[in-house]
Design a protein around this motif. Sequence first.
Motif, PDB file in Angstrom:
ATOM      1  N   GLU A 275       0.824  -1.213   0.000  1.00 41.37           N
ATOM      2  CA  GLU A 275       0.000   0.000   0.000  1.00 41.37           C
ATOM      3  C   GLU A 275       0.860   1.266   0.000  1.00 41.37           C
ATOM      4  O   GLU A 275       0.349   2.378   0.148  1.00 41.37           O
ATOM      5  N   ASN A 276       2.177   1.089  -0.158  1.00 44.83           N
ATOM      6  CA  ASN A 276       3.124   2.212  -0.205  1.00 44.83           C
ATOM      7  C   ASN A 276       3.167   3.011   1.090  1.00 44.83           C
ATOM      8  O   ASN A 276       3.468   4.213   1.087  1.00 44.83           O
ATOM      9  N   LYS A 277       2.871   2.360   2.213  1.00 45.14           N
ATOM     10  CA  LYS A 277       2.977   3.019   3.512  1.00 45.14           C
ATOM     11  C   LYS A 277       4.330   2.736   4.166  1.00 45.14           C
ATOM     12  O   LYS A 277       4.792   3.511   4.999  1.00 45.14           O
ATOM     13  N   LEU A 278       4.932   1.608   3.805  1.00 43.75           N
ATOM     14  CA  LEU A 278       6.243   1.228   4.334  1.00 43.75           C
ATOM     15  C   LEU A 278       7.136   0.819   3.176  1.00 43.75           C
ATOM     16  O   LEU A 278       6.662   0.478   2.090  1.00 43.75           O
ATOM     17  N   GLU A 279       8.430   0.830   3.438  1.00 43.48           N
ATOM     18  CA  GLU A 279       9.389   0.273   2.492  1.00 43.48           C
ATOM     19  C   GLU A 279      10.495  -0.415   3.269  1.00 43.48           C
ATOM     20  O   GLU A 279      10.782  -0.057   4.405  1.00 43.48           O
ATOM     21  N   ARG A 280      11.092  -1.423   2.639  1.00 45.51           N
ATOM     22  CA  ARG A 280      12.072  -2.240   3.333  1.00 45.51           C
ATOM     23  C   ARG A 280      13.448  -2.095   2.714  1.00 45.51           C
ATOM     24  O   ARG A 280      13.607  -2.144   1.497  1.00 45.51           O
ATOM     25  N   SER A 281      14.435  -1.902   3.559  1.00 47.01           N
ATOM     26  CA  SER A 281      15.830  -1.933   3.152  1.00 47.01           C
ATOM     27  C   SER A 281      16.405  -3.262   3.633  1.00 47.01           C
ATOM     28  O   SER A 281      16.263  -3.620   4.803  1.00 47.01           O
ATOM     29  N   SER A 282      17.040  -3.993   2.723  1.00 46.58           N
ATOM     30  CA  SER A 282      17.554  -5.317   3.087  1.00 46.58           C
ATOM     31  C   SER A 282      18.581  -5.254   4.208  1.00 46.58           C
ATOM     32  O   SER A 282      18.750  -6.207   4.963  1.00 46.58           O
ATOM     33  N   GLN A 283      19.262  -4.123   4.357  1.00 42.77           N
ATOM     34  CA  GLN A 283      20.310  -3.997   5.366  1.00 42.77           C
ATOM     35  C   GLN A 283      19.885  -3.189   6.591  1.00 42.77           C
ATOM     36  O   GLN A 283      20.417  -3.381   7.681  1.00 42.77           O
ATOM     37  N   ARG A 284      18.876  -2.308   6.425  1.00 42.75           N
ATOM     38  CA  ARG A 284      18.562  -1.374   7.511  1.00 42.75           C
ATOM     39  C   ARG A 284      17.184  -1.573   8.123  1.00 42.75           C
ATOM     40  O   ARG A 284      16.845  -0.923   9.097  1.00 42.75           O
ATOM     41  N   GLY A 285      16.351  -2.437   7.556  1.00 46.52           N
ATOM     42  CA  GLY A 285      15.053  -2.712   8.147  1.00 46.52           C
ATOM     43  C   GLY A 285      13.904  -2.013   7.451  1.00 46.52           C
ATOM     44  O   GLY A 285      13.991  -1.641   6.282  1.00 46.52           O
TER      45      GLY A 285
END
Length: 244
Positions: A59-69
């Motif tokens: 829903e484009n409310k969050l995004e994930r970084s593989s290294q930072r969470g």
Amino acid sequence: MEDTRAGAAVSQTYRQLSDALRRGVYPAGSRLPGERDLATTLGVSRSTLRLALGKLAEENKLERSSQRGWFVRRDVVGEPPSTLQSFSEMARARGLRPQSEVLHRRVRPAAFEEAEQLAIAPASRVLDLRRLRRLDGVPVCVDSSVVVLALAPRLAEIDLTDRSLYETLEQDCGLRIARSSYTVRAAAADPATAELLDIEPGAPVLIGEELTYADDGSLILAGRMVYRSDAYRFQADLFRPIRS
């Protein structure tokens, strides 16, 4: 029955996180607690938590970084297709407050390469300007411009803190900006730029490079904008030529 319970747990976790985002528990651009800690706080398994987080990401409310969470998405800024807007105009159109901090400002002779690029005589006077651009206090862009002062001599005396360069050229210098030749490429942030934009060195950035023209065809400035990749997008209409 087990699948039903699992689905209900995901839905409940999703609702809890959605409510927390709506109430500003996790502000825009902030990093969520680690998955282990967040799952413990919510009283669910990490697999359940990840499914709920994934739904919020869709829903484009969050995004994930593989290294930072996991991060709460910022308001993303971008030009409307085929419309040339200043940074300030883009921001105001989205209800955001644009800010500009002058990092460097100097009147100097144009370098040979700059003179060639701007179609002026070598050593012509230019304004060398570098600014940090913010939206609602959040650093979004490092903006560098080299402006031909013969076309806008008053610009040398105007304070450009929290001002739009395009609007200043039009309103105070009598120039009408007509078009911009603009390219965008991806890169990794160098340490100095990363510090200004509050991101990690090597984090992805988008670099926009422009040549801006007045309505009489005169080249006014050459610009280089370095944007955080999580806070900017570029849109354009693309057309195929009509073949006879």
